[in-house]
Design an enzyme around this catalytic site. Structure first.
Site, PDB file in Angstrom:
ATOM      1  N   SER A   1       0.812  -1.167   0.095  1.00 39.28           N
ATOM      2  CA  SER A   1       0.232  -0.025  -0.027  1.00 39.28           C
ATOM      3  C   SER A   1       0.943   1.283  -0.040  1.00 39.28           C
ATOM      4  O   SER A   1       1.669   1.517   1.061  1.00 39.28           O
ATOM      5  CB  SER A   1      -1.016   0.138   1.294  1.00 39.28           C
ATOM      6  OG  SER A   1      -1.870  -0.936   1.129  1.00 39.28           O
TER       7      SER A   1
ATOM      8  N   LYS B   1      -7.285   1.924  -2.865  1.00 33.99           N
ATOM      9  CA  LYS B   1      -6.968   1.443  -1.396  1.00 33.99           C
ATOM     10  C   LYS B   1      -7.045   2.680  -0.365  1.00 33.99           C
ATOM     11  O   LYS B   1      -7.282   2.455   0.872  1.00 33.99           O
ATOM     12  CB  LYS B   1      -5.693   0.791  -1.495  1.00 33.99           C
ATOM     13  CG  LYS B   1      -4.922   0.226  -0.293  1.00 33.99           C
ATOM     14  CD  LYS B   1      -5.703  -0.464   0.579  1.00 33.99           C
ATOM     15  CE  LYS B   1      -5.297  -0.952   2.016  1.00 33.99           C
ATOM     16  NZ  LYS B   1      -4.207  -1.577   1.877  1.00 33.99           N
TER      17      LYS B   1
ATOM     18  N   LYS C   1       0.262   5.748   8.125  1.00 32.50           N
ATOM     19  CA  LYS C   1       0.940   5.782   6.683  1.00 32.50           C
ATOM     20  C   LYS C   1      -0.065   6.124   5.861  1.00 32.50           C
ATOM     21  O   LYS C   1       0.080   6.884   4.972  1.00 32.50           O
ATOM     22  CB  LYS C   1       2.200   4.800   6.593  1.00 32.50           C
ATOM     23  CG  LYS C   1       2.793   4.750   5.154  1.00 32.50           C
ATOM     24  CD  LYS C   1       1.918   3.944   4.020  1.00 32.50           C
ATOM     25  CE  LYS C   1       2.043   2.509   4.598  1.00 32.50           C
ATOM     26  NZ  LYS C   1       1.283   1.463   3.452  1.00 32.50           N
TER      27      LYS C   1
END
Length: 296
Positions: A99, A174, A242
């Site tokens: 990701s 995502k 993140k």
């Protein structure tokens, strides 16, 4: 002799280990590389092959799958003399399931194309449980022809597998996924604290809530975490921090306002700053409990 493509797997963490093992069980020849020797031993015990370097892992691979934490890690394993692009054969397929930022995926695809290597960005949702059960949702960016070629492999790892658009599109979807998950966990955490302070039967309350419109995959997956205050990491706060940075930056770039998302991003950052970055993201419950506890 197997006619299945030979696979190199780079990154054998909480998600990567069970995912790579699914491919071994399906009959694929899987060679793996990661920094932790115990993870390499685990792959070998499952029937895979441990490599001593990225170059060794990818040299003879038809398909290379990467599953590492963030954009800098992808760049570190992809580029340079010892990286994937310098050592993989022309014609190989690189599926990055990390990701990362959409731009990192776009740049990787362009740089790989110059080496004759095809690329898909294919981040996943479902956490450790989804990886173990092979029911991940896989969001893919890239070309239709390459996606169709990769589909049988991805089908061994996930249940919902969708081509979302060109390179970077998988990462964009995502990022949206992580926004929804974080806001959902925060809402669940606030409901749990409200119920606790009201003296409700917590197990009964969450059961009935999950059977109605308030129900969600998040509540189903995280219910026991909330009930037991068990924050053993399935997906760490550090990683969700993140991801919230990725979606915040991407939204700013396209001019999308994320008022609730911005607040939850700050709550995730606060939890991390308090030393809880290694806990599961359901530990957002701890943050709400702290805010709800009177000063001594």
């Amino acid at each position: 002799m197997s006619t299945l493509p030979k696979i190199a797997w780079i990154g054998l963490g909480i998600m990567g280990s069970p995912m790579s093992e699914h491919l071994v069980k399906a009959g694929y020849d899987v060679t793996g590389y990661t920094l932790e020797q115990d993870k390499l031993d685990r792959l070998a015990a499952a029937g895979g092959t441990a490599a001593a370097s990225i170059a060794e892992a990818v040299r003879d691979a038809d398909v290379i799958i990467t599953m590492v934490p963030a954009s800098p890690h992808v760049e570190a394993i992809a580029y340079g003399e010892d990286g994937i692009l310098e050592n993989a054969r022309s014609g190989a397929l690189l599926i990055d399931m990390s990701s990362i930022t959409p731009q990192t995926s776009v740049d990787l695809a362009a740089n790989a194309r110059a080496k004759g290597i095809r690329v898909l960005d294919a981040p996943v949702s479902g956490g450790e449980a989804g990886a173990v059960e092979a029911v991940l949702s896989i969001m893919v960016g890239g070309e239709r022809e390459v996606f169709d070629e990769a589909r049988p492999i991805l089908g061994r790892l996930g249940k919902t597998i969708v081509l979302c658009g060109p390179h970077g599109a998988g990462q964009t979807v995502k990022a949206a996924n992580q926004l929804i998950v974080a806001v959902n966990i925060q809402a669940c955490a606030e409901a749990v604290v409200f119920l606790e302070k009201s003296g409700a039967d917590m197990e009964a309350a969450l059961e009935v809530l999950n059977g109605g419109l308030a129900g969600s995959t998040v509540l189903t997956r995280k219910m026991q975490n909330f009930l037991k205050h068990d924050f053993t990491p399935g997906f760490r706060i550090d990683l969700h921090h993140k991801d919230m940075g990725i979606v915040t930056d991407a939204a700013r770039n396209v001019g999308a306002a994320l008022p609730v998302g911005a607040v939850v991003a700050q709550l995730v950052a606060s939890l991390r700053a308090q030393g809880d970055g290694g806990l599961d993201h359901s530990a957002l419950l701890k943050s709400v409990e702290r805010l709800s506890t009177p000063a001594a």
